[in-house]
Design a protein around this motif. Structure first.
Motif, mmCIF file in Angstrom:
data_model
loop_
_atom_site.group_PDB
_atom_site.id
_atom_site.type_symbol
_atom_site.label_atom_id
_atom_site.label_comp_id
_atom_site.label_asym_id
_atom_site.label_seq_id
_atom_site.Cartn_x
_atom_site.Cartn_y
_atom_site.Cartn_z
ATOM 1 N N ASP A 1 33.700 43.075 42.131
ATOM 2 C CA ASP A 1 33.409 42.217 40.976
ATOM 3 C C ASP A 1 34.490 41.199 40.638
ATOM 4 O O ASP A 1 34.342 40.433 39.684
ATOM 5 C CB ASP A 1 33.105 43.069 39.743
ATOM 6 C CG ASP A 1 34.274 43.981 39.345
ATOM 7 O OD1 ASP A 1 35.406 43.749 39.796
ATOM 8 O OD2 ASP A 1 34.039 44.941 38.584
ATOM 9 N N SER A 2 35.585 41.159 41.388
ATOM 10 C CA SER A 2 36.675 40.249 41.038
ATOM 11 C C SER A 2 36.236 38.789 41.083
ATOM 12 O O SER A 2 36.562 38.010 40.182
ATOM 13 C CB SER A 2 37.862 40.459 41.978
ATOM 14 O OG SER A 2 38.892 39.515 41.712
ATOM 15 N N GLY B 1 48.383 40.682 38.917
ATOM 16 C CA GLY B 1 47.037 40.166 39.121
ATOM 17 C C GLY B 1 47.005 38.811 39.796
ATOM 18 O O GLY B 1 45.939 38.227 39.965
ATOM 19 N N GLY C 1 36.106 39.794 46.414
ATOM 20 C CA GLY C 1 37.334 40.423 45.932
ATOM 21 C C GLY C 1 38.450 39.484 45.585
ATOM 22 O O GLY C 1 39.609 39.883 45.557
ATOM 23 N N ASP C 2 38.152 38.204 45.334
ATOM 24 C CA ASP C 2 39.208 37.280 44.923
ATOM 25 C C ASP C 2 38.665 36.335 43.855
ATOM 26 O O ASP C 2 37.635 36.612 43.261
ATOM 27 C CB ASP C 2 39.750 36.498 46.124
ATOM 28 C CG ASP C 2 38.658 35.707 46.845
ATOM 29 O OD1 ASP C 2 37.612 35.429 46.227
ATOM 30 O OD2 ASP C 2 38.853 35.355 48.022
ATOM 31 N N GLY C 3 39.343 35.232 43.609
ATOM 32 C CA GLY C 3 38.923 34.309 42.558
ATOM 33 C C GLY C 3 38.278 33.049 43.072
ATOM 34 O O GLY C 3 38.149 32.066 42.330
ATOM 35 N N ASN D 1 33.680 38.008 38.230
ATOM 36 C CA ASN D 1 34.349 38.185 36.940
ATOM 37 C C ASN D 1 35.346 37.063 36.666
ATOM 38 O O ASN D 1 35.500 36.623 35.518
ATOM 39 C CB ASN D 1 35.063 39.539 36.883
ATOM 40 C CG ASN D 1 34.109 40.696 36.647
ATOM 41 O OD1 ASN D 1 32.920 40.482 36.433
ATOM 42 N ND2 ASN D 1 34.622 41.913 36.703
ATOM 43 N N THR D 2 36.040 36.600 37.706
ATOM 44 C CA THR D 2 36.976 35.481 37.529
ATOM 45 C C THR D 2 36.229 34.219 37.138
ATOM 46 O O THR D 2 36.688 33.451 36.284
ATOM 47 C CB THR D 2 37.784 35.233 38.818
ATOM 48 O OG1 THR D 2 38.490 36.423 39.173
ATOM 49 C CG2 THR D 2 38.792 34.106 38.621
ATOM 50 N N GLN E 1 28.557 42.388 36.716
ATOM 51 C CA GLN E 1 29.540 43.364 37.175
ATOM 52 C C GLN E 1 28.885 44.658 37.664
ATOM 53 O O GLN E 1 29.346 45.268 38.637
ATOM 54 C CB GLN E 1 30.519 43.663 36.037
ATOM 55 C CG GLN E 1 31.620 44.645 36.390
ATOM 56 C CD GLN E 1 32.625 44.769 35.269
ATOM 57 O OE1 GLN E 1 32.895 43.807 34.564
ATOM 58 N NE2 GLN E 1 33.188 45.960 35.092
#
Length: 454
Positions: free
Chosen positions: A185-186, A408, A156-158, A189-190, A179
Motif C-alpha cells: 500500500d505504500s 521513511g 512499495g514506493d512513492g 497511500n503516498t 489500502q
C-alpha cells in the motif's frame, strides 16, 4: 492571488513533474481521454482485476506503467490480454495511442506521451530510484490536459505521487487503490497523502467509476465551456458560487481567470455527476466541505526545488551581486517571495543565497519573507519536510549540506536554512504588499516575483 505555478518551455521527455505550464494545461483539448495506470509490487493482481471489469467501448486508451525487472522479458502483455477483449500490446517507440486499446510499458524503459504518441527511452534512476509513473503521468498531463486520468495501484514506493499532482493541476481525474485491497500500500497511500486523489477505491470500483466517467458528457466537452459563456443566467450562478467561496474562505475569485475557474468547476461537477451549473451551486450551498475542496483546487500548488535552473544561475550572477554591493554586514538582505506555495522555491532561493555568501568572512543577515493565500500550503512550507521524489532537482551536495534525512525516506530542511524564512498567509488581491520596497527584480520563478526590501 494564486499559488506557485510555472511556465518553462520544455518537452515531455525532459520535464520534471512540477514544472508545468498551467495555462497550457487548462486549455489543452484532446480527442479522447487517456488513462495512465502505475503500479509496482502487487500490480499484476490489481491490473488484472481492473481490466477484467472494464467494458471494451469506453472510448479511452489505457497505458500500464509497471515496475518491471530490467533483465527479463515481460509476460505482462500476454497475461493481461486474457483478461480483456480490448487489444493489449507492448508499447513501441513512436506508437500512436488509440482509444479502446491497452498499452504496456516494456522492461528497462522510460515512457512518455507526446502529441498522442508514445516515446520510449532507456530507463533512468533518479537518486537511486526508478519513477516511471511520475514521468508518464507528467507527460500525460501536458498532452491530454483535462482529459488525463491517473490511477495508482499496489506498489512499495512513492512513484506516481508527483505525477498525480500534475494530472490534478491539468484538471484531470485521479484514482488510487484502497489500502485494504492493495498487496503493497505504500505507492497508493503516498499518492493519497498528497491530497490530490479524487477516488480511493478497489480496482473493480475504479473500473466502474472510469466507465461512468467515460459516459459523462462533461468529460467530452471541449473549450470554450458553457459555464464561461457570457450569459446573464450563467453570470448569476457564477456570482452565487463566488459569493459562497468568499463568505467561507474570505477570498474573492470574481476576477480570477475565467477559463481556469470553469475547468475547476467542471471537474467538480463530473466528480458528483452534476449536469448543470445551478445544481453545482446548490451542492456548494449545502456542503461546506465542497466549498473548501473547490477553493483548494482553484489554488493550484505546482512547484519544485530549483525549477528553471537558468533563473537560479542568474540570481547568483546578476541579482545577488547587485543587492549585496556596498551593503554593510550589519544591514540585512530582505527578500519577499509572493505565492510561495509549499516552500520549495523559498528554500531554493535561501540555499542559493547562502552559497553565494559562503566566501564572505562576515556575511550580512538574511530575512526571507514568504507568503501564499493557501494556509495549507503555508503549513507544509513551514514544516520543511519533503518526500524523496520531491527532491529530484536537489544535487547530492545540496542534500548533504542543507537537508537532514528522515525516517521513511523524506528530507527535512536544515535549521540553518529554515531560520532564514518567515512564512505567512497573504492574499495579493486584497492585502497590502510589503512596505519599503527599494527594487523589484522581475526574474520569474513560477508566478512568484522576487521583491528585494530594505
Amino acid at each position: 492571488m494564486t499559488s506557485n505555478q510555472s511556465s518553462p518551455e520544455n518537452t515531455p521527455e525532459s520535464i520534471a513533474p512540477a514544472t508545468l505550464d498551467i495555462e497550457q494545461l487548462v486549455t489543452t483539448d484532446a480527442p479522447f481521454p487517456i488513462v495512465g495506470i502505475a503500479a509496482s509490487a502487487g500490480g499484476l493482481e490489481a491490473f488484472t482485476e481492473l481490466l477484467s471489469h472494464l467494458p471494451i467501448d469506453t472510448g479511452m486508451a489505457f497505458v500500464l506503467i509497471q515496475h518491471l525487472d530490467p533483465n527479463h522479458k515481460s509476460l505482462l502483455t500476454q497475461i493481461l490480454a486474457r483478461q480483456t477483449q480490448m487489444r493489449v500490446c507492448e508499447a513501441q517507440d513512436g506508437m500512436a495511442v488509440e482509444p479502446n486499446q491497452v498499452y504496456v510499458i516494456p522492461p528497462n524503459t522510460k515512457m512518455v506521451l507526446s502529441k498522442g504518441v508514445l516515446r520510449l527511452s532507456p530507463r533512468e534512476k533518479i537518486y537511486g530510484k526508478y519513477m516511471p509513473g511520475d514521468a508518464f503521468f507528467t507527460s500525460l498531463a501536458i498532452d491530454r490536459g483535462h482529459q488525463a486520468i491517473a490511477v495508482v495501484l499496489s506498489g512499495g514506493d512513492g512513484d506516481g505521487s508527483l505525477g498525480i499532482k500534475a494530472i490534478k493541476a491539468a484538471g484531470g481525474m485521479t484514482f488510487a487503490q484502497c489500502q485494504d485491497t492493495a498487496k503493497f500500500d505504500s505507492m497508493p497511500n503516498t499518492a493519497v497523502a498528497t491530497g490530490n486523489v479524487d477516488f480511493v477505491l478497489t480496482p473493480e470500483k475504479i473500473a466502474e467509476e472510469l466507465t461512468n466517467y467515460s459516459r459523462n458528457p462533461p468529460i467530452i466537452c471541449s473549450v470554450p465551456l458553457t459555464i464561461v459563456e457570457e450569459s446573464p443566467a450563467h453570470e448569476d450562478v457564477l456570482a452565487t458560487i463566488f459569493g459562497v467561496l468568499k463568505s467561507t474562505t474570505g477570498v474573492d475569485f470574481t476576477h480570477y481567470k475565467r477559463t481556469t475557474i470553469a475547468r475547476r468547476i467542471q471537474r467538480r461537477m463530473v466528480l458528483y455527476k452534476l449536469e448543470s451549473l445551478d445544481a453545482y451551486a446548490q451542492y456548494l450551498r449545502e456542503n461546506s466541505a465542497e466549498v473548501k475542496a473547490l477553493y483548494e483546487e482553484i489554488l493550484i500548488h505546482v512547484t519544485s526545488f530549483f525549477r528553471d535552473s537558468e533563473v537560479f544561475n542568474k540570481l547568483k550572477k546578476l541579482v545577488f551581486p547587485t543587492i549585496t554591493e556596498n551593503k554593510s554586514a550589519k544591514v540585512p538582505i530582505r527578500i519577499w517571495v509572493a505565492g510561495c506555495s509549499t516552500g520549495e522555491e523559498v528554500y531554493s532561493i535561501a540555499i542559493c543565497l547562502l552559497e553565494f555568501l559562503s566566501d564572505r568572512v562576515i556575511p550580512p543577515p538574511i530575512q526571507i519573507f514568504a507568503t501564499d493565500i493557501s494556509e495549507g500550503a503555508i503549513c507544509k512550507a513551514r514544516s520543511g519536510v519533503y518526500l524523496e521524489n520531491q527532491m529530484v532537482d536537489v544535487s547530492p551536495e545540496r542534500r548533504t549540506r542543507f537537508f537532514i534525512p528522515q525516517e521513511g525516506g523524506s528530507y527535512r530542511i536544515s535549521k540553518a536554512v529554515r531560520e532564514l524564512c518567515v512564512f505567512a498567509r497573504q492574499d495579493l488581491g486584497s492585502d497590502p504588499p510589503f512596505s519599503k520596497i527599494d527594487e523589484s527584480f522581475h526574474y520569474r520563478l513560477g508566478i512568484a516575483w522576487l521583491g528585494v526590501l530594505l
